[in-house]
Design a protein around this motif. Structure first.
Motif, PDB file in Angstrom:
ATOM      1  N   VAL A  41       0.931  -1.233   0.049  1.00  0.00           N
ATOM      2  CA  VAL A  41      -0.069   0.115   0.097  1.00  0.00           C
ATOM      3  C   VAL A  41       1.012   1.013   0.164  1.00  0.00           C
ATOM      4  CG1 VAL A  41      -2.006   1.381   1.241  1.00  0.00           C
ATOM      5  CG2 VAL A  41      -1.610  -1.303   1.303  1.00  0.00           C
ATOM      6  N   CYS A  42       0.749   2.071  -0.983  1.00  0.00           N
ATOM      7  CA  CYS A  42       1.610   3.143  -1.288  1.00  0.00           C
ATOM      8  C   CYS A  42       1.107   4.540  -1.275  1.00  0.00           C
ATOM      9  CB  CYS A  42       2.370   2.794  -2.671  1.00  0.00           C
ATOM     10  SG  CYS A  42       3.436   3.996  -3.249  1.00  0.00           S
ATOM     11  N   ARG A  43       1.800   5.357  -0.942  1.00  0.00           N
ATOM     12  CA  ARG A  43       1.206   6.801  -0.966  1.00  0.00           C
ATOM     13  C   ARG A  43       0.592   7.153  -2.350  1.00  0.00           C
ATOM     14  NH1 ARG A  43       0.857  10.304   2.905  1.00  0.00           N
ATOM     15  NH2 ARG A  43       2.118   8.830   4.344  1.00  0.00           N
ATOM     16  N   THR A  44       1.221   6.680  -3.514  1.00  0.00           N
ATOM     17  CA  THR A  44       0.661   6.740  -4.828  1.00  0.00           C
ATOM     18  C   THR A  44      -0.762   6.263  -4.792  1.00  0.00           C
ATOM     19  OG1 THR A  44       2.702   6.926  -5.949  1.00  0.00           O
ATOM     20  CG2 THR A  44       0.865   6.358  -7.153  1.00  0.00           C
ATOM     21  N   GLN A 317       4.362  -3.583   7.916  1.00  0.00           N
ATOM     22  CA  GLN A 317       2.939  -3.688   8.728  1.00  0.00           C
ATOM     23  C   GLN A 317       1.941  -4.371   7.900  1.00  0.00           C
ATOM     24  OE1 GLN A 317       3.174  -0.072  11.000  1.00  0.00           O
ATOM     25  NE2 GLN A 317       0.884  -0.207  11.173  1.00  0.00           N
ATOM     26  N   LYS A 318       1.452  -5.523   8.095  1.00  0.00           N
ATOM     27  CA  LYS A 318       0.758  -6.373   7.419  1.00  0.00           C
ATOM     28  C   LYS A 318      -0.964  -6.156   7.907  1.00  0.00           C
ATOM     29  CE  LYS A 318       4.478  -9.491   6.483  1.00  0.00           C
ATOM     30  NZ  LYS A 318       5.162 -10.792   6.659  1.00  0.00           N
ATOM     31  N   TYR A 319      -1.687  -6.342   6.788  1.00  0.00           N
ATOM     32  CA  TYR A 319      -3.074  -6.309   7.036  1.00  0.00           C
ATOM     33  C   TYR A 319      -3.605  -7.567   6.090  1.00  0.00           C
ATOM     34  CZ  TYR A 319      -2.019  -1.416   8.690  1.00  0.00           C
ATOM     35  OH  TYR A 319      -1.695  -0.414   9.020  1.00  0.00           O
ATOM     36  N   ALA A 320      -5.009  -7.828   6.380  1.00  0.00           N
ATOM     37  CA  ALA A 320      -5.595  -9.040   5.776  1.00  0.00           C
ATOM     38  C   ALA A 320      -6.218  -8.036   4.725  1.00  0.00           C
ATOM     39  CB  ALA A 320      -6.860  -9.640   6.426  1.00  0.00           C
ATOM     40  N   LEU A 321      -6.471  -8.551   3.376  1.00  0.00           N
ATOM     41  CA  LEU A 321      -7.321  -8.216   2.313  1.00  0.00           C
ATOM     42  C   LEU A 321      -8.376  -7.328   2.666  1.00  0.00           C
ATOM     43  CD1 LEU A 321      -6.736  -7.226  -0.668  1.00  0.00           C
ATOM     44  CD2 LEU A 321      -8.242  -9.522  -1.280  1.00  0.00           C
ATOM     45  N   ASP A 322      -9.192  -7.957   3.569  1.00  0.00           N
ATOM     46  CA  ASP A 322     -10.367  -7.294   3.885  1.00  0.00           C
ATOM     47  C   ASP A 322     -10.345  -5.904   4.727  1.00  0.00           C
ATOM     48  OD1 ASP A 322     -12.280  -9.294   2.970  1.00  0.00           O
ATOM     49  OD2 ASP A 322     -11.603 -10.628   4.523  1.00  0.00           O
ATOM     50  N   ALA A 327      -5.722  -0.078   6.223  1.00  0.00           N
ATOM     51  CA  ALA A 327      -4.367   0.035   5.903  1.00  0.00           C
ATOM     52  C   ALA A 327      -4.287   1.375   5.293  1.00  0.00           C
ATOM     53  CB  ALA A 327      -3.872  -1.054   4.798  1.00  0.00           C
ATOM     54  N   ILE A 328      -5.164   1.918   4.188  1.00  0.00           N
ATOM     55  CA  ILE A 328      -5.048   3.171   3.673  1.00  0.00           C
ATOM     56  C   ILE A 328      -5.221   4.334   4.867  1.00  0.00           C
ATOM     57  CG2 ILE A 328      -6.950   4.590   2.349  1.00  0.00           C
ATOM     58  CD1 ILE A 328      -5.581   2.994   0.362  1.00  0.00           C
ATOM     59  N   ASP A 329      -6.244   4.165   5.695  1.00  0.00           N
ATOM     60  CA  ASP A 329      -6.356   5.044   6.680  1.00  0.00           C
ATOM     61  C   ASP A 329      -5.177   5.393   7.588  1.00  0.00           C
ATOM     62  OD1 ASP A 329      -8.920   5.634   6.075  1.00  0.00           O
ATOM     63  OD2 ASP A 329      -9.737   4.197   7.486  1.00  0.00           O
ATOM     64  N   ASP A 330      -4.454   4.034   7.884  1.00  0.00           N
ATOM     65  CA  ASP A 330      -3.077   4.343   8.720  1.00  0.00           C
ATOM     66  C   ASP A 330      -2.185   4.965   7.815  1.00  0.00           C
ATOM     67  OD1 ASP A 330      -4.397   2.833  10.795  1.00  0.00           O
ATOM     68  OD2 ASP A 330      -3.250   0.979  10.627  1.00  0.00           O
ATOM     69  N   LEU A 331      -2.059   4.543   6.826  1.00  0.00           N
ATOM     70  CA  LEU A 331      -1.175   5.305   6.061  1.00  0.00           C
ATOM     71  C   LEU A 331      -1.103   6.930   5.680  1.00  0.00           C
ATOM     72  CD1 LEU A 331       1.580   5.184   4.059  1.00  0.00           C
ATOM     73  CD2 LEU A 331      -0.072   4.660   2.070  1.00  0.00           C
ATOM     74  N   ASP A 332      -2.506   7.180   5.302  1.00  0.00           N
ATOM     75  CA  ASP A 332      -2.845   8.697   5.466  1.00  0.00           C
ATOM     76  C   ASP A 332      -2.624   9.394   6.740  1.00  0.00           C
ATOM     77  OD1 ASP A 332      -3.695  10.774   3.802  1.00  0.00           O
ATOM     78  OD2 ASP A 332      -5.778  10.163   4.183  1.00  0.00           O
ATOM     79  N   ALA A 333      -2.740   8.629   7.896  1.00  0.00           N
ATOM     80  CA  ALA A 333      -2.577   9.351   8.994  1.00  0.00           C
ATOM     81  C   ALA A 333      -1.056   9.157   9.506  1.00  0.00           C
ATOM     82  CB  ALA A 333      -3.455   8.744  10.112  1.00  0.00           C
ATOM     83  N   GLY A 334      -0.258   8.599   8.569  1.00  0.00           N
ATOM     84  CA  GLY A 334       1.257   8.668   9.331  1.00  0.00           C
ATOM     85  C   GLY A 334       1.385   7.605  10.418  1.00  0.00           C
ATOM     86  N   GLY A 338       7.663   1.916   8.202  1.00  0.00           N
ATOM     87  CA  GLY A 338       8.062   0.916   6.883  1.00  0.00           C
ATOM     88  C   GLY A 338       7.057   1.100   5.952  1.00  0.00           C
ATOM     89  N   ARG A 339       6.445  -0.081   5.492  1.00  0.00           N
ATOM     90  CA  ARG A 339       5.582  -0.191   4.548  1.00  0.00           C
ATOM     91  C   ARG A 339       4.359  -0.982   4.858  1.00  0.00           C
ATOM     92  NH1 ARG A 339       6.458   3.598   0.511  1.00  0.00           N
ATOM     93  NH2 ARG A 339       5.447   2.328  -1.111  1.00  0.00           N
ATOM     94  N   ALA A 340       3.168  -0.493   4.271  1.00  0.00           N
ATOM     95  CA  ALA A 340       1.853  -1.400   4.613  1.00  0.00           C
ATOM     96  C   ALA A 340       1.584  -2.499   3.376  1.00  0.00           C
ATOM     97  CB  ALA A 340       0.765  -0.628   4.928  1.00  0.00           C
TER      98      ALA A 340
END
Length: 347
Positions: A41-44, A317-322, A327-334, A338-340
């Protein structure tokens, strides 16, 4: 026809949606269908949802995003000989023709007719993804797809810039890395593996610098206003022969150029702001400003060799597909260190 779960963009400025879509099958002789083990899951991906890529990619909605993918070969077309069902693979982010001048030169990133799964065609936030034989790299048995997935793009971009930088660095040189986050922490490890130069890392976050010092940095500089002076102090007042900027915004470009020695190289990797430099300053200092995109297929093969021998490890940091929304929210909030990574088969 069998179906699979896929996370799709259904509209810009809207949440992603989990859907059921047909499972891809090999249709061409060089097709490879991969069962996804990990999708980064990337900032892009956040920028895609904001509509920033809509005009550039011309992608038709709805479509599946995810451009950092690894997994196991599920099925192959009739002409595929170098991978077989069950092989562990990571995917080069581009699907390329192999026939144009750029591809023939090994510079497949600039293929004239490439497709980019997750950007302009279906990507890997799903159970399966169709790519081609030219895009799959077998990975060492010791590596797990969910651990290396983000090396397919974030890692590959960092490797490409670091390998370019390393080509000119000698034991007497210094190299500054600006930004020790998702890309930077990979770039630091690559520079340590490929270059004898002294490594100076600049970051706003003291914890990121602590990590940087454990993975190869010689000096850590906290970016709190005096970072240019501190780098000049560490380089005898001259600046560094090479600066690699993984930030590219919030003033880092002016600071990066100020940290670059005369006749040095300033590599831009992160993006967000314009570089504003008087031409007379460029000429009189003879500095080079170098753009960096993602790496080539050969770069990815080299990076996986470093990963297999333990010289590059990804913090994930790993997340189930569901749990894609978390994952998106955690990335957005910093909140991601490392990488989700999304894992369709659970964690």
């Amino acid at each position: 026809m069998s179906t699979m779960r896929a996370v799709q963009v259904v509209g810009y400025h809207q949440d992603l949606q989990m859907t059921e879509v047909p499972k891809p099958e090999p249709t061409g002789p060089f097709d490879v269908v991969v069962r996804i083990g990990g999708a980064g899951v990337c900032r892009t991906d956040l920028h895609i949802l904001e509509g920033q890529w809509a005009e550039k990619s011309q992608v038709q909605l709805p479509y599946t995003i995810g451009h950092e993918n690894a997994g196991w070969v599920e099925a192959v077309g009739s002409a595929v000989t170098h991978v077989a069902e069950g092989d562990k693979v990571i995917m080069h982010p581009l699907v390329t023709c192999g026939l144009c001048r750029a591809c023939r030169s090994g510079d497949d990133v600039h293929c004239e007719t490439s497709q980019f799964p997750g950007i302009d065609t279906h990507g890997g936030y799903a159970e399966y993804l169709r790519t081609t034989a030219r895009s799959v790299v077998r990975i060492d048995d010791s590596l797990e797809p969910s651990d290396v997935a983000a090396l397919a793009d974030a890692g590959l971009t960092a490797y490409h810039a670091a390998a370019k930088a390393a080509r000119r660095l000698t034991p007497r040189d210094r190299c500054v890395v600006i930004g020790a986050g998702g890309l930077g922490h990979i770039g630091i490890q690559v520079l340590k593996a490929l270059s004898p130069a002294e490594l100076i890392v600049v970051d706003r976050n003291p914890d990121a610098l602590k990590l940087a010092l454990t993975i190869g940095a010689d000096h850590g500089v906290v970016a709190e206003g005096r970072q240019v002076e501190e780098v000049l102090d560490l380089t005898g007042g001259h600046g560094a022969e090479v600066v690699v900027d993984f930030v590219g915004e919030n003033g880092s470009t002016a600071e990066g150029l100020a940290m670059t020695r005369q006749a040095g190289d300033y590599h831009v990797v992160g993006y967000g702001e314009n570089i504003d430099v008087p031409t007379i300053d460029l000429i009189s200092s003879e500095k080079n400003i170098i753009g960096n995109l993602v790496g080539s297929y050969n770069d990815l093969c080299d990076l996986m060799a470093l990963a297999a021998r333990g010289d590059v490890t990804l913090h994930t940091q790993k997340y189930a597909l569901d749990d894609f929304q978390s994952a998106i929210d955690d990335l957005d909030a910093g909140r991601v260190r490392g990488r989700a990574i999304l894992t369709p088969e659970g964690i």
